[in-house]
Design an enzyme around this catalytic site. Structure first.
Site, PDB file in Angstrom:
ATOM      1  N   ASP A  14       8.491  -1.481  -9.134  1.00  0.00           N
ATOM      2  CA  ASP A  14       8.217  -1.077 -10.662  1.00  0.00           C
ATOM      3  C   ASP A  14       9.574  -1.547 -11.268  1.00  0.00           C
ATOM      4  OD1 ASP A  14       6.128   0.232  -9.885  1.00  0.00           O
ATOM      5  OD2 ASP A  14       7.251   2.353  -9.442  1.00  0.00           O
ATOM      6  N   LYS A  17       7.761  -6.510 -12.969  1.00  0.00           N
ATOM      7  CA  LYS A  17       7.199  -7.623 -12.728  1.00  0.00           C
ATOM      8  C   LYS A  17       6.011  -7.941 -13.515  1.00  0.00           C
ATOM      9  CE  LYS A  17       6.639  -5.613  -8.455  1.00  0.00           C
ATOM     10  NZ  LYS A  17       7.477  -4.845  -8.698  1.00  0.00           N
ATOM     11  N   GLY A  41       1.304  -1.132  -9.323  1.00  0.00           N
ATOM     12  CA  GLY A  41       0.652  -1.017 -10.889  1.00  0.00           C
ATOM     13  C   GLY A  41       1.646  -1.792 -11.674  1.00  0.00           C
ATOM     14  N   HIS A  42       0.966  -2.953 -12.194  1.00  0.00           N
ATOM     15  CA  HIS A  42       1.872  -3.659 -13.142  1.00  0.00           C
ATOM     16  C   HIS A  42       1.419  -3.424 -14.355  1.00  0.00           C
ATOM     17  CE1 HIS A  42       2.816  -6.464  -9.237  1.00  0.00           C
ATOM     18  NE2 HIS A  42       2.999  -5.262  -9.029  1.00  0.00           N
ATOM     19  N   GLN A 224       5.564  -4.651  -5.106  1.00  0.00           N
ATOM     20  CA  GLN A 224       6.416  -3.709  -4.561  1.00  0.00           C
ATOM     21  C   GLN A 224       7.828  -4.405  -4.851  1.00  0.00           C
ATOM     22  OE1 GLN A 224       3.426  -4.037  -2.254  1.00  0.00           O
ATOM     23  NE2 GLN A 224       2.516  -2.788  -3.833  1.00  0.00           N
TER      24      GLN A 224
HETATM   25  P1  GDP Z   1       5.928  -3.611 -11.991  1.00  0.00           P
HETATM   26  O1  GDP Z   1       5.374  -2.662 -11.205  1.00  0.00           O
HETATM   27  O2  GDP Z   1       7.308  -4.046 -11.416  1.00  0.00           O
HETATM   28  O3  GDP Z   1       5.114  -4.596 -12.720  1.00  0.00           O
HETATM   29  O4  GDP Z   1       6.538  -2.486 -12.952  1.00  0.00           O
HETATM   30  P2  GDP Z   1       5.819  -1.353 -13.594  1.00  0.00           P
HETATM   31  O5  GDP Z   1       4.771  -1.732 -14.677  1.00  0.00           O
HETATM   32  O6  GDP Z   1       5.151  -0.327 -12.652  1.00  0.00           O
HETATM   33  O7  GDP Z   1       7.194  -0.347 -14.481  1.00  0.00           O
HETATM   34  C1  GDP Z   1       7.622  -0.819 -15.459  1.00  0.00           C
HETATM   35  C2  GDP Z   1       7.573  -0.111 -16.750  1.00  0.00           C
HETATM   36  O8  GDP Z   1       8.579  -0.387 -17.644  1.00  0.00           O
HETATM   37  C3  GDP Z   1       6.197  -0.254 -17.404  1.00  0.00           C
HETATM   38  O9  GDP Z   1       5.731   0.702 -17.958  1.00  0.00           O
HETATM   39  C4  GDP Z   1       6.585  -1.408 -18.611  1.00  0.00           C
HETATM   40  O10 GDP Z   1       5.805  -1.117 -19.521  1.00  0.00           O
HETATM   41  C5  GDP Z   1       8.165  -0.909 -18.668  1.00  0.00           C
HETATM   42  N1  GDP Z   1       9.052  -2.051 -19.120  1.00  0.00           N
HETATM   43  C6  GDP Z   1       9.096  -3.208 -18.641  1.00  0.00           C
HETATM   44  N2  GDP Z   1      10.065  -3.860 -19.201  1.00  0.00           N
HETATM   45  C7  GDP Z   1      10.802  -2.955 -19.993  1.00  0.00           C
HETATM   46  C8  GDP Z   1      11.888  -2.886 -20.814  1.00  0.00           C
HETATM   47  O11 GDP Z   1      12.549  -3.712 -20.892  1.00  0.00           O
HETATM   48  N3  GDP Z   1      12.254  -1.691 -21.654  1.00  0.00           N
HETATM   49  C9  GDP Z   1      11.431  -0.735 -21.618  1.00  0.00           C
HETATM   50  N4  GDP Z   1      11.851   0.541 -22.152  1.00  0.00           N
HETATM   51  N5  GDP Z   1      10.177  -0.598 -20.678  1.00  0.00           N
HETATM   52  C10 GDP Z   1      10.075  -1.673 -19.911  1.00  0.00           C
HETATM   53  P1  IMO Z   2       4.646  -2.119  -7.614  1.00  0.00           P
HETATM   54  O1  IMO Z   2       4.177  -3.570  -7.399  1.00  0.00           O
HETATM   55  C1  IMO Z   2       6.913   1.423  -6.432  1.00  0.00           C
HETATM   56  C2  IMO Z   2       5.864   2.822  -2.213  1.00  0.00           C
HETATM   57  C3  IMO Z   2       5.010   4.398  -2.210  1.00  0.00           C
HETATM   58  C4  IMO Z   2       5.694   4.666  -0.834  1.00  0.00           C
HETATM   59  C5  IMO Z   2       5.801   3.504  -0.099  1.00  0.00           C
HETATM   60  C6  IMO Z   2       4.621   2.981   0.830  1.00  0.00           C
HETATM   61  O2  IMO Z   2       4.003  -1.390  -8.887  1.00  0.00           O
HETATM   62  O3  IMO Z   2       6.292  -2.172  -7.796  1.00  0.00           O
HETATM   63  P2  IMO Z   2       1.970   2.700   0.239  1.00  0.00           P
HETATM   64  O4  IMO Z   2       1.095   2.968  -0.522  1.00  0.00           O
HETATM   65  O5  IMO Z   2       2.487   1.137   0.116  1.00  0.00           O
HETATM   66  O6  IMO Z   2       1.806   2.886   1.662  1.00  0.00           O
HETATM   67  O7  IMO Z   2       3.547   3.317  -0.160  1.00  0.00           O
HETATM   68  O8  IMO Z   2       6.065   2.301  -1.062  1.00  0.00           O
HETATM   69  N1  IMO Z   2       5.340   2.067  -3.078  1.00  0.00           N
HETATM   70  C7  IMO Z   2       5.544   1.553  -4.535  1.00  0.00           C
HETATM   71  N2  IMO Z   2       6.502   2.114  -5.292  1.00  0.00           N
HETATM   72  N3  IMO Z   2       6.107   0.584  -6.667  1.00  0.00           N
HETATM   73  C8  IMO Z   2       5.139  -0.086  -5.986  1.00  0.00           C
HETATM   74  O9  IMO Z   2       4.504  -1.269  -6.405  1.00  0.00           O
HETATM   75  C9  IMO Z   2       4.904   0.325  -4.980  1.00  0.00           C
HETATM   76  N4  IMO Z   2       3.730   0.147  -3.941  1.00  0.00           N
HETATM   77  C10 IMO Z   2       4.210   1.182  -2.824  1.00  0.00           C
HETATM   78  O10 IMO Z   2       5.524   5.308  -3.442  1.00  0.00           O
HETATM   79  O11 IMO Z   2       7.187   5.401  -1.286  1.00  0.00           O
HETATM   80 MG    MG Z   3       4.628  -0.819 -10.657  1.00  0.00          MG
END
Ligand code: GDP
Ligand code: IMO
Ligand code: MG
Length: 425
Positions: A14, A17, A41-42, A224
């Protein structure tokens, strides 16, 4: 021959990415996912709309970009179908812009059940899995029982499916207090399989190597983060795939000599969702303040993310394992309320001060050692250039660069595509 650039997370996932892949996509012909599955979840934000992708690469919204789901990815046809349907209103030509590896493994409904049963049996020691069936599917892959996308085109696919399900049902029988009704789950699975049959599947290792030979540019999109890697993460509180640069080679069929830039991405602080060690976790109102300001709730499960200060020993470890050549710092805007920020530079374990991640991060009593730096106390979200950034932010970036020994080339100041600052010197 071109090389594959890689973008991946240096923390517990998270990091942002999806946002940065979307920002970089115009520079690339192909965006390729190499591991993980719908546990990811991207999030992408542009034109006032927020999109969350799980299996589909984050280049999907840009015209003229090919998106490849590599052999290292695991696909749940049910979630995949929902993702495709959610994209329906954006007028995308999915059949020509999305390619799926024949060698990617399939998540069966029983894999999801096994995941849930395993977590239930673990009780307090549960991993905190996303319950998407990731672990059981990779177990079947390495156990040599799995079903792959290419199998859905063979005449005996249903027999193969039934055989594997029988095996799973046998395992589930050992979970005495675990009830399920498979007949409720199967129709959606086979509907998803039907959809997959209509899309473009390829021998992706050939596809990607040929494309590179023709001069096409490729960005590999990690899922991840490094601290969730099956080998190098905080085992056993990890996911079941190699999330690190090496995973690009096995997850796409790209030789190590064909890896180009490695962009490591991290938050200006730290989060984790699910169970497991987190040395700099804040259990106080400061952690709560970060969670609120950063909207730190999971994009896949909605669970609140645990929050803490940035952890340099862990980041240095991640940079080493991945060979990161440049860094992106995300969510800088979230820290605007703080007069001072803390940076963990060392750990104290058994009275000894160390600056690296030790073998035992689960049971060891790790006390973080912090340095305090000045906060910027300025709204960063409207910034358009690093030149106009407050001095304290510039100092924070320079401080991190000094310790991490890799340039921070991008600073993100908001979730939108446009809130991205170039920090190349
Ligand atoms: P990923 O899994 O690495 O793609 O990241 P996620 O989408 O799960 O979580 C990142 C969250 O932070 C999302 O809700 C993005 O919209 C948000 N986000 C990304 N970059 C920024 C930033 O620079 N500032 C803020 N406030 N939110 C951001
Ligand atoms: P992105 O790509 C954050 C965590 C889960 C759990 C562990 C194992 O959005 O960054 P799993 O379902 O893979 O067996 O869970 O890994 N986890 C993540 N945490 N971002 C993710 O993906 C994750 N994918 C799995 O919360 O602790
Ligand atoms: Mg994510």
């Amino acid at each position: 021959m071109n090389k594959v650039d890689v973008l991946l997370g240096l923390q517990w996932g998270d990091e942002g990415k999806g946002k940065i892949v979307d920002v970089l996509t115009p520079k690339y012909d192909i965006i390729a996912r190499f591991q993980g599955g719908p546990n990811a979840g991207h999030t992408l934000e542009f034109d006032g709309i927020k999109h969350v992708l799980h299996t589909i690469p984050s280049g999907i919204f840009r015209k003229d970009t090919l998106n490849l789901i590599g052999n290292g990815v695991v696909i749940d046809p049910v979630i995949f179908q929902k993702e495709i349907e959610a994209l329906g209103k954006f007028n995308l030509d999915i059949k020509s812009s999305l390619l799926i590896s024949n060698k990617a493994h399939l998540i069966l409904p029983t894999h999801r059940l096994l995941d849930a049963a395993s977590e239930k049996a673990k009780g307090k020691e549960k991993i905190g899995s996303t319950l998407k069936g990731i672990g059981p599917t990779y177990m079947d892959k390495t156990g040599r029982n799995g079903l792959r996308v290419g199998d859905i085109f063979t005449p005996n696919f249903k027999d193969k499916y039934d055989k594997l399900v029988e095996k799973h049902v046998g395992i589930l029988e050992h979970h005495k207090d675990f009830d399920y009704d498979l007949s409720e789950l199967e129709p959606a699975f086979f509907e998803g399989i039907e959809l997959l049959r209509t899309l473009t599947t390829v021998d992706s290792e050939h596809y990607i190597n040929n494309a590179m030979k023709e001069g096409k540019t490729v960005l590999a999109e990690g899922a991840q983060g490094t601290l969730l890697d099956i080998d190098f993460g905080s085992y056993p509180f990890v996911t079941s795939s190699n999330t690190v640069t090496a995973g690009t080679c096995t997850g796409l069929g790209v030789a190590p000599t064909k890896i180009g830039k490695v962009i490591g991405i991290f938050k200006a602080y730290c989060t984790r969702v699910g169970s497991g060690p987190f040395p700099t976790e804040l259990h106080d109102e400061v952690g709560e303040q970060i969670r609120k300001a950063g909207s730190e709730f999971g994009a896949t499960t909605g669970r609140p993310r645990r929050c803490g200060w940035i952890d340099l020993p862990a980041l240095k470890y991640a940079i080493m394992i991945n060979g990161a050549t440049e860094l992106s710092m995300m969510k800088s805007d979230v820290l605007e309320e703080f007069d001072t920020l803390k940076v963990c530079t060392h750990y104290i374990i058994d009275g000894k001060k160390i600056d690296y991640l030790p073998f035992d991060v689960v049971d060891a009593d790790i006390e973080p050692v912090y340095e305090t730096v000045k906060g910027w106390k300025t709204d960063l979200t409207k910034l358009t250039s690093m030149a106009d950034a407050p001095q304290e932010l510039k100092d924070y970036v320079a401080y991190l660069e000094k310790h991490l020994e890799v340039p921070i080339t991008t600073v993100s100041v908001g979730p939108d595509r446009t809130q991205t600052l170039d920090n190349r010197k």
